[in-house]
Design a protein around this motif. Structure first.
Motif, PDB file in Angstrom:
ATOM      1  N   ASN A  37       5.400 146.611 -24.539  1.00  0.00           N
ATOM      2  CA  ASN A  37       4.487 147.730 -24.750  1.00  0.00           C
ATOM      3  C   ASN A  37       4.186 147.866 -26.242  1.00  0.00           C
ATOM      4  OD1 ASN A  37       3.708 150.592 -25.319  1.00  0.00           O
ATOM      5  ND2 ASN A  37       3.900 150.776 -23.099  1.00  0.00           N
ATOM      6  N   LYS A  40       4.782 151.723 -27.780  1.00  0.00           N
ATOM      7  CA  LYS A  40       6.172 152.168 -27.840  1.00  0.00           C
ATOM      8  C   LYS A  40       6.971 151.332 -28.841  1.00  0.00           C
ATOM      9  CE  LYS A  40       6.352 154.028 -23.118  1.00  0.00           C
ATOM     10  NZ  LYS A  40       7.021 153.970 -21.791  1.00  0.00           N
ATOM     11  N   HIS A 234      -1.124 156.435 -24.364  1.00  0.00           N
ATOM     12  CA  HIS A 234       0.287 156.741 -24.592  1.00  0.00           C
ATOM     13  C   HIS A 234       0.556 158.112 -25.190  1.00  0.00           C
ATOM     14  CE1 HIS A 234       0.502 152.339 -24.097  1.00  0.00           C
ATOM     15  NE2 HIS A 234       1.694 152.613 -23.593  1.00  0.00           N
ATOM     16  N   TRP A 237       2.943 160.308 -23.194  1.00  0.00           N
ATOM     17  CA  TRP A 237       4.348 159.910 -23.376  1.00  0.00           C
ATOM     18  C   TRP A 237       4.866 160.392 -24.731  1.00  0.00           C
ATOM     19  CZ3 TRP A 237       6.682 156.535 -26.966  1.00  0.00           C
ATOM     20  CH2 TRP A 237       8.020 156.193 -26.693  1.00  0.00           C
TER      21      TRP A 237
END
Length: 294
Positions: A37, A40, A234, A237
């Protein structure tokens, strides 16, 4: 007469572990080591890029009061704190060299951190720099809990990189109260300055965490449109699962009478410690800690 309330303390021994080998020189570690990813991975990479200079700043801030410490136990803890932070700086410097081999202009990140720390040391009082250090130490201890209490946070990570962060997390938990104790017992920093420093640290750290991965993604070759799409995907998240859960942990620091040892050590701390004691293998210890996560 009412019985005096005795607060439970959660304090682990500070253990200095030196010359740990995480195999970070291997070129077989994936570029996007966290479940393939990009966002991340680069968020972790950007944050850890600040660690070598950040650790040096922490050491300087605490050392400024070392000669005034009269408690032998606190003096010993400061010595071990400095040694642990020194090891962290060395390991993360090697990790930054890995990022440089990938084409990340790591000097831009480390220079930015160094300039900020130098400005703080020059502009602020020793007491305020120590208060910032205590705040950021609380940040890192809570991040250790955030990312290692549950398997989902680091699922799919390369075991070597995950082990590096696990070791760092373990030691942040061990020395989580040292800078705070020097701040309170020796520097005599009061409640309002402590809270002002935490607000300052929270704003600057959050801003850096949200912005810095953008630059690494661009260095990876993503176009502005592609990087924006990655960010858009993202942000739930980053803002929800990371910052949304971290900020309430940080908010504890504002409570009058707070002490870092009021907060329980993450439940799988001893899984790491016992594994490392058996074989002095930090990668195996990291996997033991991860395996015991909820």
């Amino acid at each position: 007469m009412a019985r005096a309330h005795r607060r439970k303390q959660h304090k682990e021994p500070i253990v200095v572990r030196e010359n740990l080998d995480f195999g970070l020189d291997g070129d077989d570690i994936p570029r996007y080591w966290l479940a393939n990813n990009p966002y991340k991975t680069r968020m972790f990479d950007a944050v850890q890029a600040t660690f070598p200079d950040g650790e040096r700043y922490f050491i300087k801030a605490v050392r400024a009061f070392r000669d005034r410490i009269t408690d032998p136990a606190l003096q010993a803890e400061v010595t071990d704190f400095i040694r642990q932070e020194g090891q962290h700086g060395m390991v993360h410097t090697r990790y930054n060299e890995r990022l440089k081999r990938q084409g990340i202009a790591i000097e831009a990140f480390t220079k930015h951190t160094r300039q900020i720390e130098e400005t703080r040391m020059r502009r602020y009082s020793p007491e305020y720099n120590l208060a910032l250090t205590a705040s950021l130490e609380h940040f890192t201890a809570m991040m250790a809990d955030l990312f290692f209490a549950e398997k989902s946070m680091l699922a799919g990570a390369d075991e070597r990189v995950r082990a590096m962060f696990a070791w760092h997390a373990i030691e942040e938990m061990e020395h989580k109260a040292v800078a705070f104790d020097v701040m309170k017992q020796v520097a005599k920093v009061g409640y309002f300055k402590r809270c002002a420093a935490m607000t300052h640290a929270t704003f600057s750290f959050t801003l850096y965490t949200l912005i810095s991965p953008w630059f690494m993604l661009r260095m990876d070759g993503y176009s502005p449109r592609e990087a924006l799409a990655i960010y858009t995907q993202h942000m739930p998240w980053a803002l929800g699962k990371v910052l949304g859960r971290l900020l309430p942990m940080i908010a504890r620091y504002y409570r009058p009478g707070f002490h870092p040892n009021d907060i329980p050590t993450v439940h799988n701390y001893m899984d790491w410690v016992e594994s490392y004691q058996r074989g002095a293998n930090p990668i195996a210890a990291g996997e033991a800690m991860y395996g015991a996560a909820a």
